[in-house]
Design an enzyme around this catalytic site. Structure first.
Site, PDB file in Angstrom:
ATOM      1  N   SER A 110       0.812  -1.215   0.000  1.00 51.84           N
ATOM      2  CA  SER A 110       0.000   0.000   0.000  1.00 51.84           C
ATOM      3  C   SER A 110       0.848   1.269   0.000  1.00 51.84           C
ATOM      4  O   SER A 110       0.318   2.376  -0.041  1.00 51.84           O
ATOM      5  CB  SER A 110      -0.934   0.009   1.219  1.00 51.84           C
ATOM      6  OG  SER A 110      -0.189  -0.097   2.426  1.00 51.84           O
ATOM      7  N   LEU A 113       6.165   3.552  -2.889  1.00 48.41           N
ATOM      8  CA  LEU A 113       7.145   2.881  -3.739  1.00 48.41           C
ATOM      9  C   LEU A 113       6.493   1.742  -4.509  1.00 48.41           C
ATOM     10  O   LEU A 113       6.729   1.575  -5.706  1.00 48.41           O
ATOM     11  CB  LEU A 113       8.311   2.351  -2.909  1.00 48.41           C
ATOM     12  CG  LEU A 113       9.384   1.579  -3.686  1.00 48.41           C
ATOM     13  CD1 LEU A 113      10.076   2.490  -4.695  1.00 48.41           C
ATOM     14  CD2 LEU A 113      10.415   0.965  -2.739  1.00 48.41           C
ATOM     15  N   LYS A 245      17.088   0.231   0.123  1.00 53.21           N
ATOM     16  CA  LYS A 245      17.847   1.133   0.980  1.00 53.21           C
ATOM     17  C   LYS A 245      16.851   1.997   1.764  1.00 53.21           C
ATOM     18  O   LYS A 245      15.703   2.156   1.319  1.00 53.21           O
ATOM     19  CB  LYS A 245      18.809   1.979   0.161  1.00 53.21           C
ATOM     20  CG  LYS A 245      18.158   3.154  -0.591  1.00 53.21           C
ATOM     21  CD  LYS A 245      19.215   4.035  -1.190  1.00 53.21           C
ATOM     22  CE  LYS A 245      18.618   5.273  -1.817  1.00 53.21           C
ATOM     23  NZ  LYS A 245      18.078   6.247  -0.889  1.00 53.21           N
ATOM     24  N   HIS A 337      24.118   5.652  -3.947  1.00 53.45           N
ATOM     25  CA  HIS A 337      24.042   5.859  -5.397  1.00 53.45           C
ATOM     26  C   HIS A 337      25.389   6.282  -5.998  1.00 53.45           C
ATOM     27  O   HIS A 337      25.919   5.626  -6.906  1.00 53.45           O
ATOM     28  CB  HIS A 337      23.007   6.940  -5.725  1.00 53.45           C
ATOM     29  CG  HIS A 337      21.604   6.588  -5.344  1.00 53.45           C
ATOM     30  ND1 HIS A 337      21.167   5.295  -5.204  1.00 53.45           N
ATOM     31  CD2 HIS A 337      20.532   7.374  -5.073  1.00 53.45           C
ATOM     32  CE1 HIS A 337      19.889   5.298  -4.880  1.00 53.45           C
ATOM     33  NE2 HIS A 337      19.485   6.548  -4.787  1.00 53.45           N
ATOM     34  N   LYS A 430      28.993  15.491  -5.672  1.00 50.39           N
ATOM     35  CA  LYS A 430      28.114  16.597  -5.311  1.00 50.39           C
ATOM     36  C   LYS A 430      26.675  16.138  -5.422  1.00 50.39           C
ATOM     37  O   LYS A 430      26.285  15.569  -6.442  1.00 50.39           O
ATOM     38  CB  LYS A 430      28.372  17.802  -6.220  1.00 50.39           C
ATOM     39  CG  LYS A 430      27.560  19.034  -5.885  1.00 50.39           C
ATOM     40  CD  LYS A 430      28.023  20.255  -6.688  1.00 50.39           C
ATOM     41  CE  LYS A 430      27.783  20.116  -8.156  1.00 50.39           C
ATOM     42  NZ  LYS A 430      28.013  21.387  -8.905  1.00 50.39           N
ATOM     43  N   LYS A 433      19.461  18.921  -2.990  1.00 50.80           N
ATOM     44  CA  LYS A 433      18.037  19.158  -3.265  1.00 50.80           C
ATOM     45  C   LYS A 433      17.803  20.645  -3.476  1.00 50.80           C
ATOM     46  O   LYS A 433      18.599  21.483  -3.061  1.00 50.80           O
ATOM     47  CB  LYS A 433      17.190  18.659  -2.095  1.00 50.80           C
ATOM     48  CG  LYS A 433      17.076  17.150  -1.987  1.00 50.80           C
ATOM     49  CD  LYS A 433      16.172  16.760  -0.836  1.00 50.80           C
ATOM     50  CE  LYS A 433      15.833  15.273  -0.861  1.00 50.80           C
ATOM     51  NZ  LYS A 433      15.001  14.899  -2.026  1.00 50.80           N
ATOM     52  N   ARG A 443      31.218  13.149 -15.034  1.00 55.11           N
ATOM     53  CA  ARG A 443      32.048  13.999 -15.888  1.00 55.11           C
ATOM     54  C   ARG A 443      33.515  13.629 -15.680  1.00 55.11           C
ATOM     55  O   ARG A 443      34.013  13.660 -14.561  1.00 55.11           O
ATOM     56  CB  ARG A 443      31.811  15.476 -15.595  1.00 55.11           C
ATOM     57  CG  ARG A 443      30.349  15.887 -15.689  1.00 55.11           C
ATOM     58  CD  ARG A 443      30.176  17.384 -15.493  1.00 55.11           C
ATOM     59  NE  ARG A 443      30.449  18.108 -16.708  1.00 55.11           N
ATOM     60  CZ  ARG A 443      29.517  18.576 -17.542  1.00 55.11           C
ATOM     61  NH1 ARG A 443      28.245  18.372 -17.284  1.00 55.11           N
ATOM     62  NH2 ARG A 443      29.854  19.230 -18.633  1.00 55.11           N
TER      63      ARG A 443
END
Length: 590
Positions: A110, A113, A245, A337, A430, A433, A443
């Site tokens: 429910s 996610l 996570k 991440h 880096k 939010k 990069r």
């Protein structure tokens, strides 16, 4: 939604023909056909993997490997594992067609996610014929709900997205008929025993493989693992558990979580998911590097000046402040991440593309990293800002955030890998939010050309004379290489141009969502994109001392306006290592 035809082709005959062709050419190991389909075969000549998967039929649900047990034997009701030598020869109790089945239980059905990601991903796999012929999906949560109510809830989030076809509604109806619901507590074995009875009714005596997706807070992972392992494990197939996570808040809590899960599950039953590893451009990292001769020789300190891993969101917590404040941007984004992407980027060439070989190399990178120092980290927190007549609230204006919170919504860090390949190369991370843009990219800035004959053409900005490889993970997936080029004309004038690969222009197929890839991998038993326990431990060992120092010293984050480019301190951090953030230049078009 579209998945690779090589992975989910339209017929089993196609896959069989492909397998026969590969086998005859010596590029595919001779393995039993019933194990081949849906698994990953290693090419003996060059050790590169070739996945051959048919439209999921009897053999598309892989037979567990000798080391993977159906369930960990536990005291007081645990299911004993079958002997490994017998495991590949489990015989179905004479079902009608002899084919195995997969039962997928979404625990926490429910929640947001499950509704926004997991059920849509499962439908996408079904839509592309990538799920087994026999499968059942059960939602499990404490909320009282009927099967019909679950289907109504799920149907609101299902879409055929860009790749619309005439049979979309028909496929949705067929998918929803496979979805059921069971209400129960997360810590009561009797509730999972009731679920087990329902699963058996749908499995109809076939060999049953069971996948549990724990879309729940980590503080109840162990309760569910205990109840599911003891009361709802498969008796004659595999049982696997996907956990989301965060995997703890620091080394100690992560180790306690791992230890708790391993009381009831074996390591090879635990699939720790980091959805960023399922993103197309992240999975493409190893292909870009190891299958292109022009890149691999350059992939070292000799040619690379710095590497930047950048994550930005253009929105704030928006009502999720209570959850976010408990973790912060470092735990939420950087420790998992971005660090996972760094490990994939920097690892040595693995022995093969088998999951364990890749994860071994990632662990070596993490263990080679220099401990993070406070002076190499900048933290920030967004504040209220008015732009265009619209006022955006600051982080502490969120009613779910404690007043005076010091939790960072932005962080930048300089990391170093102390090994021969990367010694002295700064890896700049880096994440933030409420920034000016939304995106994620890698990069790679190369060193200056020694004795560059054209350096006068670039004036004082020597960085303009360097090459840069940009891998844009999201949005608008792309890979482009910045090069120096002569502007057409009679005079000698140079500028920077892009050699680019824009995925939307090059490929007509829509890129599948990361959850689609990871769910399919979990069903197939492919662990390459999932995190191993020692890998998790190494990641936490790197960040835990820093996190404790920030909290113990109550370091105040630097404030930055909502919608800005972040705190000024991040620029000083980059300048400390003679680096300029690549995403802060002029707008780039590819």
């Amino acid at each position: 939604m579209a998945l690779s035809a090589a992975r989910c082709p339209s017929s089993s005959a196609t896959a069989a023909a492909a397998a026969d062709s590969l086998r005859s050419s010596g590029r595919l190991r001779p393995v039993p056909r019933r194990v081949l389909v849906g698994r990953v075969a290693s090419a003996s000549a060059n050790r590169w993997k070739l996945r051959v998967t048919c439209k999921q039929d009897a053999s598309s649900v892989p037979v567990p490997t000798a080391k993977e047990t159906p369930s960990k034997a536990v005291e007081n009701g645990g299911v004993s594992a079958l002997p490994s030598q017998e495991y590949g020869h489990v015989v179905s109790p004479d079902p009608s067609d002899g084919e195995p089945t997969v039962s997928i239980t979404v625990v926490g059905a429910s929640g947001d996610l499950a509704k926004k990601k997991i059920f849509p991903a499962l439908f996408a796999l079904y839509y592309e014929d990538c799920l087994p012929k026999h499968f059942t999906i059960f939602g499990y949560a404490r909320s009282k709900m009927t099967d019909a109510e679950l289907r109504t809830m799920v149907s609101r989030t299902l879409t055929c997205r860009i790749d619309k076809r005439e049979n979309c509604n028909e496929k949705m109806e067929q998918f929803l008929k496979r979805c059921f619901y069971h209400s129960g507590q997360y810590d009561l074995e009797e509730n999972f025993a009731e679920l087990d009875k329902k699963l058996k009714e749908h499995e109809a005596g076939r060999v049953s493989n069971r996948l549990f997706y724990l879309s729940i807070p980590p503080n109840i992972f162990i309760d569910v693992a205990k109840s599911a392992s003891r009361s709802a494990s498969s008796k004659n197939g595999w049982t696997r558990v996907i956990v989301e996570k965060p995997f703890g808040r620091d080394s100690e809590s992560s180790a306690a979580l791992t230890s708790g899960l391993k009381q009831y599950l074996d390591e090879d039953q635990i699939f720790r998911i980091d959805h960023y590893l399922g993103k197309e451009l992240v999975e493409n990292l190893s292909v870009l590097r190891f299958s292109n001769l022009i890149f691999e020789p350059l992939w070292s300190r000799q040619y690379i000046r710095n590497v930047q891993l950048i994550f930005s969101e253009d929105f704030g917590t928006e009502g999720r402040g209570g959850y976010f404040d408990h973790y912060g941007i470092i735990r939420d984004i950087m420790q998992n991440h971005l660090l996972q992407i760094l490990a994939l980027f920097a690892m040595e060439t693995p022995v093969s593309l088998d999951a364990e070989d890749i994860r071994n190399e990632k662990v070596k990178v993490l263990r080679s990293m220099r401990p993070l120092q406070l002076e190499d980290v900048v933290i920030g927190q967004y504040k209220s800002h008015t732009k265009g007549g619209v006022t955006h609230p600051g982080y502490t204006d969120d009613k779910t955030v404690p007043k005076g919170s010091l939790t960072p919504t932005f962080a930048a860090a300089a990391l170093f890998i102390d090994n021969p390949r990367w010694d002295g190369v700064p890896f700049l991370m880096k994440a933030g939010k409420a920034l000016h843009t939304k995106g994620a990219e890698i990069r790679v800035q190369f060193r200056h050309v020694p004795g560059n004959l054209y350096k006068r053409s670039f004036g004082s900005d020597i960085d303009r004379a360097t090459n840069e490889l940009v891998i844009r993970v999201q949005p608008d997936e792309a890979i482009y290489l910045k090069i120096n080029n002569k502007v057409p004309g009679l005079e000698m004038r140079l500028d920077r141009s892009n050699l680019n690969l824009l995925y939307s222009s090059r490929y007509s197929k829509e890129i599948p969502d990361a959850y689609e890839r990871l769910l399919l991998d979990a069903i197939e038993g492919e662990r390459r994109l999932f995190i191993r326990s020692d890998e998790l431990n190494a990641a936490w060992e790197l960040f835990t001392p820093l996190l404790k120092e920030l909290e113990e010293k109550k370091i105040a984050p630097e404030l930055y306006p909502y919608g800005s480019r972040g705190p000024v301190g991040a620029h000083y951090l980059a300048a400390k290592y003679n680096v300029r953030w690549g995403d802060l230049g002029a707008s780039e078009s590819v």
